[in-house]
Design a protein around this motif. Structure first.
Motif, mmCIF file in Angstrom:
data_model
loop_
_atom_site.group_PDB
_atom_site.id
_atom_site.type_symbol
_atom_site.label_atom_id
_atom_site.label_comp_id
_atom_site.label_asym_id
_atom_site.label_seq_id
_atom_site.Cartn_x
_atom_site.Cartn_y
_atom_site.Cartn_z
ATOM 1 N N HIS A 1 -6.101 2.099 9.664
ATOM 2 C CA HIS A 1 -6.135 1.187 8.515
ATOM 3 C C HIS A 1 -5.129 0.053 8.662
ATOM 4 C CE1 HIS A 1 -8.742 4.068 6.763
ATOM 5 N NE2 HIS A 1 -7.797 4.961 6.557
ATOM 6 N N ASP B 1 -2.236 4.742 12.439
ATOM 7 C CA ASP B 1 -3.227 4.711 11.361
ATOM 8 C C ASP B 1 -4.138 3.500 11.549
ATOM 9 O OD1 ASP B 1 -4.647 4.482 8.948
ATOM 10 O OD2 ASP B 1 -2.978 5.323 7.808
ATOM 11 N N THR C 1 -1.395 0.017 -6.483
ATOM 12 C CA THR C 1 -1.832 -0.449 -5.161
ATOM 13 C C THR C 1 -3.345 -0.400 -5.085
ATOM 14 O OG1 THR C 1 -1.613 1.781 -4.255
ATOM 15 C CG2 THR C 1 0.271 0.285 -3.977
ATOM 16 N N CYS D 1 -6.915 0.976 -0.647
ATOM 17 C CA CYS D 1 -6.168 0.077 0.242
ATOM 18 C C CYS D 1 -6.824 -0.142 1.608
ATOM 19 C CB CYS D 1 -4.744 0.578 0.407
ATOM 20 S SG CYS D 1 -3.789 0.462 -1.131
ATOM 21 N N ASP E 1 5.670 4.099 0.580
ATOM 22 C CA ASP E 1 6.077 5.483 0.351
ATOM 23 C C ASP E 1 6.550 6.232 1.595
ATOM 24 O OD1 ASP E 1 3.512 5.524 1.415
ATOM 25 O OD2 ASP E 1 2.820 7.195 0.188
ATOM 26 N N THR F 1 0.837 -1.197 0.000
ATOM 27 C CA THR F 1 0.000 0.000 0.000
ATOM 28 C C THR F 1 0.872 1.247 0.000
ATOM 29 O OG1 THR F 1 -1.789 1.126 1.183
ATOM 30 C CG2 THR F 1 -0.161 0.009 2.543
ATOM 31 N N THR F 2 0.224 2.378 -0.182
ATOM 32 C CA THR F 2 0.852 3.680 -0.001
ATOM 33 C C THR F 2 -0.074 4.508 0.883
ATOM 34 O OG1 THR F 2 -0.213 4.528 -2.001
ATOM 35 C CG2 THR F 2 2.040 3.662 -2.240
ATOM 36 N N THR F 3 0.455 5.573 1.426
ATOM 37 C CA THR F 3 -0.348 6.384 2.341
ATOM 38 C C THR F 3 -1.472 7.124 1.636
ATOM 39 O OG1 THR F 3 1.265 8.182 2.130
ATOM 40 C CG2 THR F 3 1.516 6.692 4.019
ATOM 41 N N ASP F 4 -1.394 7.253 0.315
ATOM 42 C CA ASP F 4 -2.450 7.951 -0.418
ATOM 43 C C ASP F 4 -3.351 7.012 -1.226
ATOM 44 O OD1 ASP F 4 -0.663 7.194 -2.369
ATOM 45 O OD2 ASP F 4 -0.550 9.157 -3.332
ATOM 46 N N CYS F 5 -3.251 5.724 -0.999
ATOM 47 C CA CYS F 5 -4.054 4.750 -1.733
ATOM 48 C C CYS F 5 -5.503 4.783 -1.235
ATOM 49 C CB CYS F 5 -3.476 3.345 -1.551
ATOM 50 S SG CYS F 5 -4.470 2.046 -2.306
ATOM 51 N N ALA F 6 -6.422 5.139 -2.118
ATOM 52 C CA ALA F 6 -7.828 5.271 -1.732
ATOM 53 C C ALA F 6 -8.522 3.928 -1.518
ATOM 54 C CB ALA F 6 -8.573 6.065 -2.794
#
Length: 159
Positions: free
Chosen positions: A99, A97, A128, A58, A84, A51-56
């Motif tokens: 998530h 987080d 991702t 994920c 990231d 994942t990435t921190t901006d993945c909607a």
């Protein structure tokens, strides 16, 4: 009265989820060569979500796969790899987080992301969520994007 019952049921559900899995306690580095060692050391089925921190998409994929891991039981694991934010840069935020809470282990890429993605799967182009299904002594299966519900249910059932 019925509303009170729903509230109690919801609280029991949240408490049960909290008991089933403790959130990761630390961020681990995933560096050159670590993927092959992790895969070789798998002793029980595991799902890895990159994942990435901006993945909607994920967070929903992680939550759904976390539920599948709990359903499967028998030592199944969920690992989340953040691509990231390097380890040590903002570990407190990654751990806080919500998530990431369903994960048994939380990793962060430590090195050049393109090189590390290539080590995971040379065909992966960085989209991702990217999911790896791992099983002892088997080649990983990869899914780009959120896995189809039928595949998640089959895996949770041990098929």
């Amino acid at each position: 009265m019925a509303a009170r019952g729903l509230v109690v049921a919801a609280l029991v559900s949240v408490a049960a989820a909290a008991v089933c899995a403790a959130p990761p306690a630390r961020v681990e580095a995933l560096a050159d060569g670590d993927w092959s060692r992790l895969h070789a050391a798998v002793a029980a089925p595991a799902v890895v979500v990159f994942t990435t921190t901006d993945c909607a998409h994920c967070p929903a994929a992680i939550a759904r796969l976390g539920a599948a891991v709990r359903q499967r039981g028998a030592g199944a694991r969920l690992w989340v790899v953040v691509m990231d934010v390097p380890p040590g840069q903002d570990d407190a935020a990654l751990l806080a987080d919500a998530h990431h809470a369903p994960a048994d282990r939380l990793f962060a890429f430590a090195g050049e992301p393109a090189r590390l993605r290539h080590q995971v799967n040379p065909a992966w182009r960085g989209v991702t969520p990217y999911v790896a299904w791992l099983a002892p002594a088997q080649a990983p299966r990869f899914v780009t994007g959120a896995p189809p519900e039928a595949e998640v249910r089959a895996w949770a059932a041990g098929r």
